[in-house]
Design an enzyme around this catalytic site. Structure first.
Site, mmCIF file in Angstrom:
data_model
loop_
_atom_site.group_PDB
_atom_site.id
_atom_site.type_symbol
_atom_site.label_atom_id
_atom_site.label_comp_id
_atom_site.label_asym_id
_atom_site.label_seq_id
_atom_site.Cartn_x
_atom_site.Cartn_y
_atom_site.Cartn_z
ATOM 1 N N ALA A 11 0.850 -1.200 0.000
ATOM 2 C CA ALA A 11 0.000 0.000 0.000
ATOM 3 C C ALA A 11 0.878 1.241 0.000
ATOM 4 C CB ALA A 11 -0.919 -0.019 1.218
ATOM 5 N N SER A 13 3.041 4.058 -2.802
ATOM 6 C CA SER A 13 2.561 5.058 -3.755
ATOM 7 C C SER A 13 1.806 4.421 -4.924
ATOM 8 C CB SER A 13 3.746 5.868 -4.288
ATOM 9 O OG SER A 13 4.502 6.367 -3.226
ATOM 10 N N GLY A 15 0.937 1.207 -5.474
ATOM 11 C CA GLY A 15 -0.099 0.247 -5.062
ATOM 12 C C GLY A 15 -1.380 0.987 -4.685
ATOM 13 N N ARG A 38 0.242 -3.360 10.686
ATOM 14 C CA ARG A 38 -0.089 -2.484 9.543
ATOM 15 C C ARG A 38 -1.591 -2.527 9.269
ATOM 16 N NH1 ARG A 38 1.980 1.589 8.361
ATOM 17 N NH2 ARG A 38 1.754 1.527 6.115
ATOM 18 N N ALA A 132 3.523 9.059 -8.548
ATOM 19 C CA ALA A 132 2.711 9.199 -7.339
ATOM 20 C C ALA A 132 3.632 9.227 -6.132
ATOM 21 C CB ALA A 132 1.740 8.026 -7.221
ATOM 22 N N LYS A 185 13.785 2.050 -20.388
ATOM 23 C CA LYS A 185 13.585 2.846 -19.163
ATOM 24 C C LYS A 185 14.804 2.692 -18.256
ATOM 25 C CE LYS A 185 10.581 4.805 -15.963
ATOM 26 N NZ LYS A 185 10.068 4.068 -14.832
ATOM 27 N N ASN A 189 17.017 5.752 -16.941
ATOM 28 C CA ASN A 189 17.248 5.946 -15.511
ATOM 29 C C ASN A 189 18.742 5.929 -15.181
ATOM 30 O OD1 ASN A 189 14.294 4.206 -14.218
ATOM 31 N ND2 ASN A 189 14.544 6.247 -15.023
ATOM 32 N N ASN A 193 19.517 9.339 -13.421
ATOM 33 C CA ASN A 193 19.351 9.331 -11.964
ATOM 34 C C ASN A 193 20.657 9.368 -11.164
ATOM 35 O OD1 ASN A 193 16.814 9.055 -12.980
ATOM 36 N ND2 ASN A 193 16.205 7.330 -11.696
ATOM 37 N N GLU A 265 17.056 1.745 -5.608
ATOM 38 C CA GLU A 265 16.950 0.501 -6.385
ATOM 39 C C GLU A 265 18.201 0.301 -7.261
ATOM 40 O OE1 GLU A 265 12.269 -0.386 -6.890
ATOM 41 O OE2 GLU A 265 12.887 1.472 -7.861
HETATM 42 P P1 NAD Z 1 6.622 2.568 -2.069
HETATM 43 O O1 NAD Z 1 7.829 2.399 -1.205
HETATM 44 O O2 NAD Z 1 5.826 3.816 -1.968
HETATM 45 O O3 NAD Z 1 5.622 1.364 -1.804
HETATM 46 C C1 NAD Z 1 6.025 0.041 -1.621
HETATM 47 C C2 NAD Z 1 5.118 -0.556 -0.565
HETATM 48 O O4 NAD Z 1 5.326 -1.968 -0.533
HETATM 49 C C3 NAD Z 1 5.414 -0.033 0.847
HETATM 50 O O5 NAD Z 1 4.199 0.397 1.416
HETATM 51 C C4 NAD Z 1 5.961 -1.250 1.571
HETATM 52 O O6 NAD Z 1 5.652 -1.275 2.952
HETATM 53 C C5 NAD Z 1 5.231 -2.360 0.824
HETATM 54 N N1 NAD Z 1 5.856 -3.686 1.003
HETATM 55 C C6 NAD Z 1 7.155 -4.040 0.841
HETATM 56 N N2 NAD Z 1 7.310 -5.337 1.127
HETATM 57 C C7 NAD Z 1 6.086 -5.813 1.472
HETATM 58 C C8 NAD Z 1 5.602 -7.079 1.902
HETATM 59 N N3 NAD Z 1 6.425 -8.113 2.037
HETATM 60 N N4 NAD Z 1 4.299 -7.201 2.181
HETATM 61 C C9 NAD Z 1 3.455 -6.141 2.056
HETATM 62 N N5 NAD Z 1 3.849 -4.913 1.668
HETATM 63 C C10 NAD Z 1 5.148 -4.760 1.383
HETATM 64 O O7 NAD Z 1 7.107 2.313 -3.560
HETATM 65 P P2 NAD Z 1 6.478 2.894 -4.922
HETATM 66 O O8 NAD Z 1 6.946 4.281 -5.122
HETATM 67 O O9 NAD Z 1 5.009 2.610 -4.955
HETATM 68 O O10 NAD Z 1 7.258 2.008 -5.991
HETATM 69 C C11 NAD Z 1 6.926 0.659 -6.269
HETATM 70 C C12 NAD Z 1 7.684 0.288 -7.545
HETATM 71 O O11 NAD Z 1 7.154 1.075 -8.621
HETATM 72 C C13 NAD Z 1 9.191 0.623 -7.487
HETATM 73 O O12 NAD Z 1 9.935 -0.344 -8.159
HETATM 74 C C14 NAD Z 1 9.280 1.970 -8.191
HETATM 75 O O13 NAD Z 1 10.552 2.225 -8.791
HETATM 76 C C15 NAD Z 1 8.203 1.797 -9.258
HETATM 77 N N6 NAD Z 1 7.669 3.083 -9.761
HETATM 78 C C16 NAD Z 1 7.213 4.027 -8.871
HETATM 79 C C17 NAD Z 1 6.696 5.218 -9.379
HETATM 80 C C18 NAD Z 1 6.156 6.283 -8.444
HETATM 81 O O14 NAD Z 1 5.815 7.372 -8.932
HETATM 82 N N7 NAD Z 1 6.031 6.055 -7.148
HETATM 83 C C19 NAD Z 1 6.634 5.432 -10.766
HETATM 84 C C20 NAD Z 1 7.104 4.438 -11.618
HETATM 85 C C21 NAD Z 1 7.619 3.262 -11.108
HETATM 86 O O1 KPL Z 2 11.982 7.877 -14.413
HETATM 87 C C1 KPL Z 2 12.644 8.819 -14.033
HETATM 88 C C2 KPL Z 2 13.033 8.821 -12.597
HETATM 89 O O2 KPL Z 2 13.251 9.880 -12.019
HETATM 90 O O3 KPL Z 2 13.103 7.709 -12.039
HETATM 91 C C3 KPL Z 2 13.067 9.873 -15.014
HETATM 92 C C4 KPL Z 2 12.187 11.088 -14.860
HETATM 93 C C5 KPL Z 2 12.917 9.336 -16.439
HETATM 94 C C6 KPL Z 2 14.491 10.269 -14.833
HETATM 95 O O4 KPL Z 2 15.327 9.179 -15.055
#
Ligand code: NAD
Ligand code: KPL
Length: 306
Positions: A11, A13, A15, A38, A132, A185, A189, A193, A265
């Site tokens: 739960a 960002s 999710g 939780r 998010a 991607k 990154n 990054n 990551e």
């Molecule tokens: P986040 O840290 O906000 O959320 C991950 C959630 O997973 C946390 O709430 C954590 O407690 C939970 N979690 C971890 N292990 C767990 C388990 N064993 N059981 C239950 N819950 C568990 O991460 P996020 O930002 O949502 O990112 C998730 C993935 O999406 C990452 O790989 C990230 O790079 C990718 N991503 C994120 C975004 C973004 O805008 N946030 C955009 C593109 C890609």
């Molecule tokens: O995906 C990105 C990130 O910040 O993780 C961009 C905006 C493409 C930069 O690599």
């Protein structure tokens, strides 16, 4: 026809962004939380909140823990890449034969590890360009429009439940070339990054380090081609420049992780790329050096470097 249940693991960002939009469309969703503590905190909060264009909406989505007995037919894995394998292992016995598992992780490596764990499931890889963040516990802000590229490594046809995403207004595109997308991607990154972390800057400020970006892109193109990913290399440098320009005012996700003292990551981004290059006998001196510098930087800050 009765809509089938979406289980959303994590739960955080993304999710929460997916769970709230699915639930808002009237689709059945269950959140899977780590443990009883939780679950108790979630129930006390009374649901998940989505903030979108200044509007806040709370949705009382039922939640459960990992060890709930309910069988799972469709699972969205929304944790970080470094948590995915362990999280899926702890829930694998709940998956019905032929279950579908959507993997939202950034980078590469975790998806393959999860797919190897679940030969009986259909693993679908997702590359999300949506944005998010959490403004408080169990509350998410939808911060960036984008889309969700999806496909599976076996290039099977699109599943019928994509219609759920249409109903939920979750932008998506099915592709036979999801691995090309994920490699591309990954390369973007890796070009942006780590440099934003080491220079301590916004994406746009990399324009002042154009020579460094160019040299890195040249090496990335060589590595992608040697790793059998020529499609991901086409026009890479131009796209890196476009992204730097389009996101000039933003801080990269890795920069934000470091500032907020969260684990990065790195192993699924630069780490994956350097290992893949070595496996293909490809020298990647700039990428390896960048990885070492980043590891040093993280260690100096007392952050995990794996
Ligand atoms: P986040 O840290 O906000 O959320 C991950 C959630 O997973 C946390 O709430 C954590 O407690 C939970 N979690 C971890 N292990 C767990 C388990 N064993 N059981 C239950 N819950 C568990 O991460 P996020 O930002 O949502 O990112 C998730 C993935 O999406 C990452 O790989 C990230 O790079 C990718 N991503 C994120 C975004 C973004 O805008 N946030 C955009 C593109 C890609
Ligand atoms: O995906 C990105 C990130 O910040 O993780 C961009 C905006 C493409 C930069 O690599």
């Amino acid at each position: 026809m009765k809509a089938s249940l979406w289980h959303v693991l994590g739960a955080g960002s993304l999710g929460s962004l997916w769970a709230t939009r699915l639930a808002r469309a009237g689709l059945p969703v269950r959140l899977i939380l780590r443990n009883e503590a939780r679950l108790k905190a979630y129930n006390a909060k009374g649901g998940l909140t989505l903030s979108e264009q200044g509007q806040r909406q709370s949705l009382d989505i039922p939640a459960q823990t990992l060890d709930d007995p309910q069988p799972i037919a469709r699972l969205l894995v929304a944790c970080k890449a470094y948590d995915a394998e362990r999280a899926v292992t702890s829930i694998a016995s709940r998956l019905v034969p032929g279950a579908e598992v959507l993997l939202l992780q950034n980078g590469l490596g975790s998806q393959q590890a999860v797919a190897a764990l679940l030969p009986q499931a259909r693993c679908i890889f997702v590359s999300s360009t949506e944005g998010a963040f959490r403004d408080e516990d169990f509350s998410v802000v939808f911060a960036g429009q984008g889309t969700n590229w999806m496909g599976d490594a076996q290039q099977r046809p699109a599943p019928a439940w994509l219609y759920d995403l249409v109903l939920a207004g979750i932008p998506h595109q099915w592709t036979a070339d999801i691995l090309d997308r994920l490699w591309r991607k990954l390369a973007l990154n890796c070009a942006i990054n780590p440099l934003t972390v080491l220079h301590g800057c916004r994406n746009g400020e990399l324009q002042a380090h154009a020579d460094e970006v160019t040299a890195l892109c040249d090496e990335l193109v060589t590595v992608l081609e040697r790793c059998g990913q020529p499609q991901a290399a086409v026009g890479l440098h131009e796209e890196v420049n476009r992204v730097i320009e389009a996101t000039a005012a933003n801080y990269s996700s890795m920069y934000q992780d470091v500032v907020q003292r969260r684990r990065t990551e790195i192993s699924y981004l630069l780490g994956y790329l350097c290992i893949a290059a070595a496996r293909h006998g490809c020298q990647a001196p700039l990428l390896n050096r960048l990885r070492e510098q980043l590891i040093e930087h993280l260690k100096a800050k007392g952050l995990p470097s794996d």
